[in-house]
Design an enzyme around this catalytic site. Structure first.
Site, PDB file in Angstrom:
ATOM      1  N   ARG A 161      25.830   9.820  70.116  1.00  0.00           N
ATOM      2  CA  ARG A 161      24.884   9.503  69.050  1.00  0.00           C
ATOM      3  C   ARG A 161      25.436   8.477  68.069  1.00  0.00           C
ATOM      4  NH1 ARG A 161      25.593  15.549  66.564  1.00  0.00           N
ATOM      5  NH2 ARG A 161      27.372  15.132  65.267  1.00  0.00           N
ATOM      6  N   ARG A 219      28.005  29.747  59.583  1.00  0.00           N
ATOM      7  CA  ARG A 219      28.598  29.256  60.822  1.00  0.00           C
ATOM      8  C   ARG A 219      30.096  29.137  60.608  1.00  0.00           C
ATOM      9  NH1 ARG A 219      26.908  23.521  63.059  1.00  0.00           N
ATOM     10  NH2 ARG A 219      28.042  22.818  61.227  1.00  0.00           N
ATOM     11  N   GLU A 254      24.836  24.688  72.038  1.00  0.00           N
ATOM     12  CA  GLU A 254      24.943  23.232  71.968  1.00  0.00           C
ATOM     13  C   GLU A 254      25.351  22.651  73.304  1.00  0.00           C
ATOM     14  OE1 GLU A 254      27.667  24.729  69.233  1.00  0.00           O
ATOM     15  OE2 GLU A 254      27.449  23.005  67.911  1.00  0.00           O
ATOM     16  N   HIS A 314      25.891   9.471  61.179  1.00  0.00           N
ATOM     17  CA  HIS A 314      26.240  10.120  59.910  1.00  0.00           C
ATOM     18  C   HIS A 314      25.442   9.609  58.739  1.00  0.00           C
ATOM     19  CE1 HIS A 314      30.270  11.082  61.836  1.00  0.00           C
ATOM     20  NE2 HIS A 314      29.550  12.157  61.760  1.00  0.00           N
ATOM     21  N   ASN A 340      21.267  18.595  67.910  1.00  0.00           N
ATOM     22  CA  ASN A 340      21.961  17.292  67.951  1.00  0.00           C
ATOM     23  C   ASN A 340      22.987  17.263  69.074  1.00  0.00           C
ATOM     24  OD1 ASN A 340      20.522  17.177  65.640  1.00  0.00           O
ATOM     25  ND2 ASN A 340      22.233  16.725  64.282  1.00  0.00           N
ATOM     26  N   ASP A 341      23.854  18.284  69.100  1.00  0.00           N
ATOM     27  CA  ASP A 341      24.877  18.302  70.143  1.00  0.00           C
ATOM     28  C   ASP A 341      24.277  18.596  71.509  1.00  0.00           C
ATOM     29  OD1 ASP A 341      27.270  17.507  68.998  1.00  0.00           O
ATOM     30  OD2 ASP A 341      27.514  19.437  67.996  1.00  0.00           O
ATOM     31  N   CYS A 354      18.702  25.037  64.533  1.00  0.00           N
ATOM     32  CA  CYS A 354      19.253  24.543  63.270  1.00  0.00           C
ATOM     33  C   CYS A 354      19.633  23.072  63.349  1.00  0.00           C
ATOM     34  CB  CYS A 354      20.444  25.392  62.833  1.00  0.00           C
ATOM     35  SG  CYS A 354      21.841  25.269  63.954  1.00  0.00           S
TER      36      CYS A 354
END
Lengths: 779, 206
Positions: free
Chosen positions: A684, A562, A650, A426, A673-674, A718
């Site tokens: 992560r 989203r 994802e 984060h 990321n996912d 994205c």
């Protein structure tokens, strides 16, 4: 602050009543309001289980007030008290106050931090104003008024008199002082009444031009009178202000950094802990502790108010700070002769250890928050100053928490070097979105405080005592590159070999859209961030208004909304979720709404509305099966012309069967990321394994390649990978049509694409590479 | 006698309430909010769904789960009222032998829950007007040596009389009380569903 629960037969009635009450108080100051209303969105009824869940959601050590409508609402609420923990039930109060008037009075009074008894009394007096106005009321006792010893006179300047909202401002102000305040309307002779009571102020019915005598007594009598004088001069906050301020940021607090990936400066070492050796204990340790806690509470409150986007972090810190259990422990230790900082540190160290020992990664990460609060209070106790990165310094930290990343003066700090590896935590994401130069994974390299250090994230190098001239040359080059990129930001990203890639921006606030340069629209509007600071769900109108503002800021280029992406590591205050042992594999994204679709339905209504006015795309996160796609499309219903629909990819299962899922869609957008963490089975947020979660892992790239070849519709990216100019070129070479990057990176991504010849990239070799390092070598 | 008897009761009651849903709603539309039949049907259908997918080892577990289902699914005041009834009924039978006497104690405990929740008194024109004579008749029958079938039949008959006696009453509880004198002349829907439940018990429980 107490929590509030609304029990009603009707979901719509409860939400409308909350909407009415919520208007009275600024969003960041509202109590938690939980709803248990209707058996579902349209079936009238009450459910004792739902009431008990709502009570648990709204629970606070200060108590919970339950407002209810009639009949079964009362029975279900009483039964609910048998279902909740007896400790919780003991501080829950069911009130006979009228639902609408009582809720308004309760929300306003609760926001001032008033006790449960005081809030309940105000709610129960909720009808007074109306009874007084219409006559024939009675039966409700007016609040007793104390004698006062100082007075001032003010004039009501507001066009509509001291109506509800200004009255609420006045009451909030009065209750924040240690004083008893009364009001008398000198033009009507009404009063004196208790100025700390909203219902009483409402009964005063003071009109424009009326003179009020304000009386006060108590320790802060003079201060409160001065403050009321000022508030009256500002028409009790009723000045016409720019509308729609909620969700915007305090000006200047988040000015962005250089946006470069290279930096040089003196090292500022942080996170080493607070030195307690010089602390001299006195006879007033308990008082010192209280003072330090109060100071820190004020500090955190300011930080929260200054950055609505990250307000949740500080709200969480405040909750940790005010947790009674550790405080009781520390007070006991102090009573036994332990100095305050020693007791505080011991207890919070233990608490951090407890969090670290938990199975759940999200909970483990909270240890970071505990340490942050621990150190804040220790600094307040010892008078130590925080090692703010002085102008031009490079902050060297063991790990980067989101709170630090969110509050650093981005324009002043030269850069951040993080010892832990991992590029998707984060803190790292926040720092990057603010344009602060950043490198992660520098490891245990010895860095003396004040030594000149430099890093180049593009080259992956971190040096102590570097060749300063060479670094400065690189910085100048990158600056020129960046300036040129920004200058040419509006030019399309057409590669040397003639492909044009759409480069869009990810936004989590209207401000993100305002600040974006050169974006071809937004490829990701994070709705859960946009409304993440809200305690109650935003209405359809509010959502539509924010979407419109984002579209306007991007010159009405297409925006991709989203739907709520919550669960996992991103809970929303207004949609409580059950504890899950494994939230990343639990009810996340779209999955959350299969059982409780109402919030999603409201959002889709807002999307459809805005889509009729401006180009809008909508996409659903965390989709796994074709059944989910069909369900989502069904929920969306008939769509206005031009509303394009897609899903996020994802989950590896979704990537593998993309041809099945994408049939009937307009586009898919890969959340790298996912997808990376699910493909590599690496968390992560866990620094021990975070290096495994590398977006350039060939396995991840193979899945992206598969999606591009099999989807049969437009493919966008994205995730963070799209913000890395080098990776962006590779993604374009793999055939991706659209990239959505964080704001500061958009011009750089476009610039790099314009200089790339996609034909020169050996995608076969990249896909066949043995690991991410080899992929980087090939780029 | 075991769990199966109680499963049969709940399934039969669900059928009876389903068949009478329109009737109950009609009664409720005269003096209430016209949802009692639909609400009870929804709650008991949820119980049937529960029975279809779960098997229960003990009566108390079964009845408590049925009670919780009503609490969550019925929606109207009858949700917490009947829900509490079954919760207390189940609790009273935890670990007990299933005899006419213990089952009678369970009924008494369940109705005690209804009273605590609804705070109704005899003559308020509520379901209690059927429950009260039913309990008395049940206890009298057991004291007179009746078996479970006899006791339940007596209870169901007494409930039906109590139900019929609600017609002239003026409602003092619930949504009907807003009608005041105009509630007289109508049969109480709650007393009606209570009677259906007891008639079902007499058919299936022994």
């Amino acid at each position: 602050m107490i929590g509030i629960v609304v029990v009603s037969h009707s979901h719509a009635l409860a939400n409308a009543a909350i909407g009415l009450a919520a208007e009275m108080v600024a969003a960041d100051n509202r109590p938690v309001i939980a709803v248990a209303a209707g058996l579902d969105a349209t079936t009238f009824g009450t459910d004792a289980m739902a009431v008990s869940e709502a009570i648990t959601t709204a629970d606070s050590p200060d108590g919970v007030l339950v407002l209810l409508d009639l009949g079964s609402a009362v029975l279900s609420a009483e039964l609910a008290l048998e279902f909740v923990d007896p400790d919780v039930a003991s501080h829950v109060r069911l009130t006979s106050a009228p639902l609408v008037e009582g809720l308004v009075a309760a929300v306003v009074t609760a926001s001032t931090g008033a006790s449960l008894a005081a809030v309940a009394a105000e709610a129960e007096r909720g009808l007074l104003g109306k009874q007084d106005h219409l006559g024939g009321g009675g039966g409700v006792e007016a609040a007793a008024v104390a004698a006062t010893d100082q007075t001032v006179e003010v004039v009501v300047g507001n066009e509509h008199g001291l109506h509800a909202r200004p009255a609420a401002r006045l009451v909030g102000l009065v209750n924040s002082f240690d004083a008893v305040v009364t009001l008398t309307d000198l033009d009507t002779g009404r009063g004196p009444i208790d100025a700390g009571s909203l219902s009483m102020v409402a009964t005063l019915n003071a009109q424009q031009g009326h003179r009020l005598r304000v009386g006060a007594s108590g320790r802060q009598a003079a201060e409160v009178l001065a403050a009321i004088g000022e508030l009256a001069a500002e028409n009790f906050g009723d000045e016409p202000t720019a509308a729609g301020q909620t969700g915007s940021r305090a000006a200047g607090s988040l000015a962005s950094g250089s946006g470069l990936d290279v930096a040089i400066g003196p090292a500022v070492i942080a996170g080493a802990g607070v030195d307690l050796n010089d602390y001299v204990a006195g006879g007033d340790e308990a008082a010192r502790l209280d003072g330090a806690v109060a100071t820190v509470a004020e500090e955190l409150g300011r930080l929260r108010d200054a950055s609505p986007e990250h307000g949740g972090i500080f709200e969480a810190h405040l909750a940790l700070l005010k947790d009674r259990k550790p405080l009781d422990e520390i007070r006991a230790a102090i009573a036994a002769g332990t100095p305050a900082p020693v007791g505080w540190k011991q207890t919070y160290d233990d608490l951090a250890k407890t969090f670290e020992g938990l199975d759940d990664a999200y909970q483990r990460e909270r240890a970071q928050d505990v340490r942050a609060v621990r150190d804040r209070v220790l600094r307040a106790l010892t008078g130590a100053t925080v090692d703010e990165a002085a102008d031009g310094g490079i902050l060297v930290v063991p790990e980067l928490d989101a709170a630090t990343a969110a509050t650093l003066a981005a324009a002043k700090v030269a850069g951040i070097a993080v010892r832990a590896a991992g590029t998707t935590g984060h803190g790292v994401i926040v720092a990057r979105s603010r344009g602060i130069p950043l490198i992660t994974g520098i490891g245990d390299v010895a860095v003396p405080a004040g030594a000149t250090v430099a890093f180049d994230a593009r080259a992956g190098s971190f040096e102590v005592a570097p060749d300063e001239d060479a670094v400065r040359r690189t910085i100048t080059e990158r600056q020129t590159e960046r300036e040129r990129a920004i200058e040419e930001a509006d030019q399309p990203a057409t590669t040397v070999d003639g492909r044009t890639i759409a480069v869009l921006v990810n936004v989590g606030s209207v401000q993100d859209a305002v600040e974006a340069r050169g974006a071809d629209g937004s490829g990701l509007v994070r709705t859960e961030v946009l409304f993440g600071d809200r305690r109650t769900a935003p209405s359809v109108d509010e959502q539509a208004e924010q979407f419109r503002a984002i579209a306007r800021a991007l010159q009405e280029k297409p925006i991709t909304i989203r739907t709520w992406d919550i669960g996992g590591d991103k809970p929303l205050p207004f949609l409580p979720q059950d504890q899950e042992a494994n939230p990343f594999l639990g009810e996340r994204g779209l999955r959350v709404f299969r059982r409780r679709p109402q919030l999603l339905r409201d959002q889709l209504e807002a999307v459809r509305r805005v889509a009729a006015e401006t180009p809008v795309h909508v996409m659903f996160p965390m989709v796994t099966t074709a059944d989910e796609v069909a369900w989502a499309l069904d929920e969306l219903g008939p769509r206005p012309d031009g509303l394009e629909v897609g899903i996020m990819v994802e989950v590896p299962a979704a990537a593998l069967r993309i041809d099945t899922l994408a049939a009937g869609l307009d586009f898919v957008s890969i959340g790298t990321n996912d997808l990376t963490q699910y493909t590599t089975a690496a968390d992560r947020t866990n620094t021990a394994v975070a290096p495994l979660a590398d977006g350039l892992d060939p396995a991840v790239l193979q899945l992206i390649d598969h999606v591009v070849r099999r989807a049969g519709v437009r493919v966008a990216i994205c995730g963070d990978l799209a913000s890395d100019p080098q990776a962006a070129v590779l993604l374009a070479a793999l055939g991706v049509d659209e990239l959505s990057a964080v704001g500061p990176q958009v011009p750089l991504v476009k610039e790099r694409l314009r200089h790339a010849d996609l034909g020169q990239i050996d995608t076969a070799a990249v896909l066949a590479a043995r690991d991410a390092t080899q992929v980087r070598g090939l780029l | 006698m075991g769990v199966d008897n109680f499963v049969n009761w709940l399934r039969d009651a669900a059928g009876s309430l389903h068949d009478n849903a329109a009737y109950l709603t009609e009664l409720d539309s005269a003096i209430g909010d016209a949802d009692h039949g639909a609400n009870m049907d929804r709650g008991f259908r949820a119980i049937v769904a529960l029975l279809d997918e779960t098997s229960f080892e003990t009566v108390d577990e079964l009845m408590k789960k049925a009670g919780m289902t009503l609490v969550s699914k019925v929606g109207g005041a009858s949700g917490p009222l009947y829900g509490t009834f079954f919760l207390r009924f189940g609790t009273a039978l935890a670990g007990a032998d299933l005899t006419p006497a213990t089952i009678g104690e369970a009924f008494t405990a369940g109705v005690g829950g209804i009273l605590q929740r609804g705070k109704a008194e005899l003559g308020d024109k509520t379901m209690y007007d059927a429950w009260a004579p039913a309990l008395d008749a049940y206890d009298a029958a057991v004291a007179g040596g009746a078996d479970l079938a006899g006791a339940l039949t007596a209870a169901a008959e007494a409930a039906a009389k109590g139900r019929d006696a609600t017609v002239p009453l003026v409602a003092r509880k619930g949504r009907a009380s807003y009608l005041g004198e105009r509630s007289a002349g109508h049969q109480d829907p709650g007393a009606t569903s209570t009677t259906l439940l007891l008639e079902s018990a007499a058919r299936t429980l022994p």
